[in-house]
Design a protein around this motif. Sequence first.
Motif, short mmCIF file in Angstrom:
data_model
loop_
_atom_site.label_atom_id
_atom_site.label_comp_id
_atom_site.label_asym_id
_atom_site.label_seq_id
_atom_site.Cartn_x
_atom_site.Cartn_y
_atom_site.Cartn_z
N PHE A 92 0.88 -1.45 0.38
CA PHE A 92 0.28 -0.05 -0.12
C PHE A 92 1.23 1.57 0.41
CE2 PHE A 92 -3.51 -2.80 2.30
CZ PHE A 92 -3.78 -3.33 1.91
N THR A 93 1.61 1.21 0.68
CA THR A 93 2.76 2.51 0.88
C THR A 93 3.25 2.74 0.12
OG1 THR A 93 3.70 1.29 2.30
CG2 THR A 93 2.86 2.41 3.57
N GLY A 94 3.94 1.39 -0.22
CA GLY A 94 4.94 1.51 -1.82
C GLY A 94 4.61 1.66 -3.30
N PRO A 98 3.54 10.01 0.41
CA PRO A 98 3.77 10.52 -0.26
C PRO A 98 5.61 10.66 -0.38
CG PRO A 98 2.79 11.23 0.89
CD PRO A 98 2.75 9.93 1.36
N ALA A 99 5.47 9.76 0.21
CA ALA A 99 7.21 9.22 0.56
C ALA A 99 7.97 9.86 1.37
CB ALA A 99 8.38 8.96 -0.53
N ILE A 116 13.31 5.41 -3.18
CA ILE A 116 13.33 4.16 -1.63
C ILE A 116 11.64 4.20 -1.77
CG2 ILE A 116 12.44 3.84 0.81
CD1 ILE A 116 14.50 6.53 1.05
N GLU A 117 10.40 4.82 -1.93
CA GLU A 117 9.31 3.74 -2.41
C GLU A 117 9.26 3.13 -3.21
OE1 GLU A 117 4.46 6.23 -2.52
OE2 GLU A 117 6.57 7.65 -3.78
N PHE A 328 13.27 18.49 6.31
CA PHE A 328 11.73 19.14 6.17
C PHE A 328 10.26 18.85 5.01
CE2 PHE A 328 13.53 21.76 9.24
CZ PHE A 328 12.90 21.18 10.83
N TRP A 329 8.94 18.69 5.49
CA TRP A 329 8.72 17.82 3.80
C TRP A 329 8.51 19.10 2.85
CZ3 TRP A 329 6.88 14.24 1.74
CH2 TRP A 329 5.51 14.74 1.22
N PRO A 330 8.80 19.30 2.42
CA PRO A 330 9.23 21.03 0.93
C PRO A 330 7.77 21.13 0.78
CG PRO A 330 9.18 19.43 -0.25
CD PRO A 330 9.41 18.15 1.48
N LEU A 331 8.06 22.40 0.77
CA LEU A 331 6.51 23.37 -0.21
C LEU A 331 7.38 23.25 -1.68
CD1 LEU A 331 4.29 25.15 -0.12
CD2 LEU A 331 5.38 26.98 0.05
#
Length: 487
Positions: A92-94, A98-99, A116-117, A328-331
């Motif tokens: 599911f995650t793969g 959104p990794a 990675i995903e 951090f998660w990017p904008l």
Amino acid sequence: MGKATGFKEFERQDEKYTPVKDRVKHYKEFTVPLSEPELTKQGSRCMDCGIPFCHSGCPLGNLIPDFNHMVHQGEWQKASWLLHSTNNFPEFTGRLCPAPCEKSCVLGIIEDPVSIENIEKNIVERAFKEGWIKPQPPKTRTGKTIAIVGSGPAGLAAAQQLNRAGHTVTVFERDDAIGGLLRYGIPNFKMEKEIIDRRIAILEAEGITFKTNVNVGVNYDVEELKAFDSVVLCGGATERRSLPTPGIDADGVVQAMDFLTQQTKVLFGKEVKDQVLATDKNVIVIGGGDTGSDCVGTSNRHGAKSVVNFEIMPKPPGHRSPTTPWPFWPLQLKTSSSHEEGVERNWLINTKEFITDKNGKLTALKTVNVEWKMVPGQRPQLIEIEDTEKIWPCDLALLALGFTGPESTLADKLGIERDARSNYKAEYGKYQTNIPNIFTAGDMRRGQSLIVWAISEGREAARQVDLYLMGKSNLPSKDMSGDLVAM
């Protein structure tokens, strides 16, 4: 690491897509897998960074450098074991995550991060193909019974973990099939439902009981939950956000999740009365997130005349914004495969009115351009720009505006406290509500979030339930600081 210089030698390679003209004719997945030698190279790019920030980026704490190394070594079965040690459902995650792990990959500071995903997806697909994923029922039973309400990723993860601990687990799902939003909220072209079915078959073989068309609190009395030793509520955040806009009740204004759910049900031969179709219509999707993207892809497969997307926020930059530096998660602007299939995207635009004909049927949208005024210490203010009103022809408006929180029915009937954001309140780290034997996890507890967080919450809640029932637990955890008793 087996290939210390791999990140210098090999460039990132992602799966390719089949051509747009071909894939919009069907609802199957359309990725073209990489070859095994190429996947080996991708695993080799993991750079022995010393401090793997991908661990902190992943809510599950996946052992990413370890399984990457196993792929590099050609040890796919070991890679599968490592992956499943922290993630119940990498298939599911793969496909759907959104990794965040990739956004915090150390290699991403100077090069494209490790894929990675995609590596994760290929590990689990290889494991299913080779028959390495087998039912693992517990050797003994504790005699304790547990009800899981909701069969999304949080509920399924909690169910498998608690079953592994030896408890007898029953999962209740109000829809006609197991999977929650995985089943009907995610289009088939992103994840074919056979992917869910094969995993459910494993869970059933392990001893978990699934009951569909059971809506606890509606056609199943909440009093019957008292027969269980413990209950875990994993019903998700399903209250859909709407708009306080004139004409919102027009014929042709449809919630995105209704649109997507109907299409998936039709694919599987289920009867859907008056299915909403985008065929030969001017479609406007309001909301620029993943659900909006899914509506774009589905509309194109219906054969829409035109597809337009509105987003009230500013257009993100093409590269990582300085306001969201690594790790951090990017904008950053995201362009999905659905966007590539055809859509006109618009930012900083607000819907002012849904215009109808004399029969109440949607014919157009009136919009205005906006800007956000930032005032220190205050919430951003939405300002309309004068003389920017525009009329857009529209036969179908899809509201992809996210969710405001969980439904209140169960909380009200069970007497469960809710927090300021309307989520089901649980003691920090323990997932335990104000009723001691009732726990909650996933979006129902934390609000609308990611699939990887749902699985993590389900796993962590399962350990706390096990501790509550047995006084100790051998179930794994990322953090034992919330345990009810010392080990």
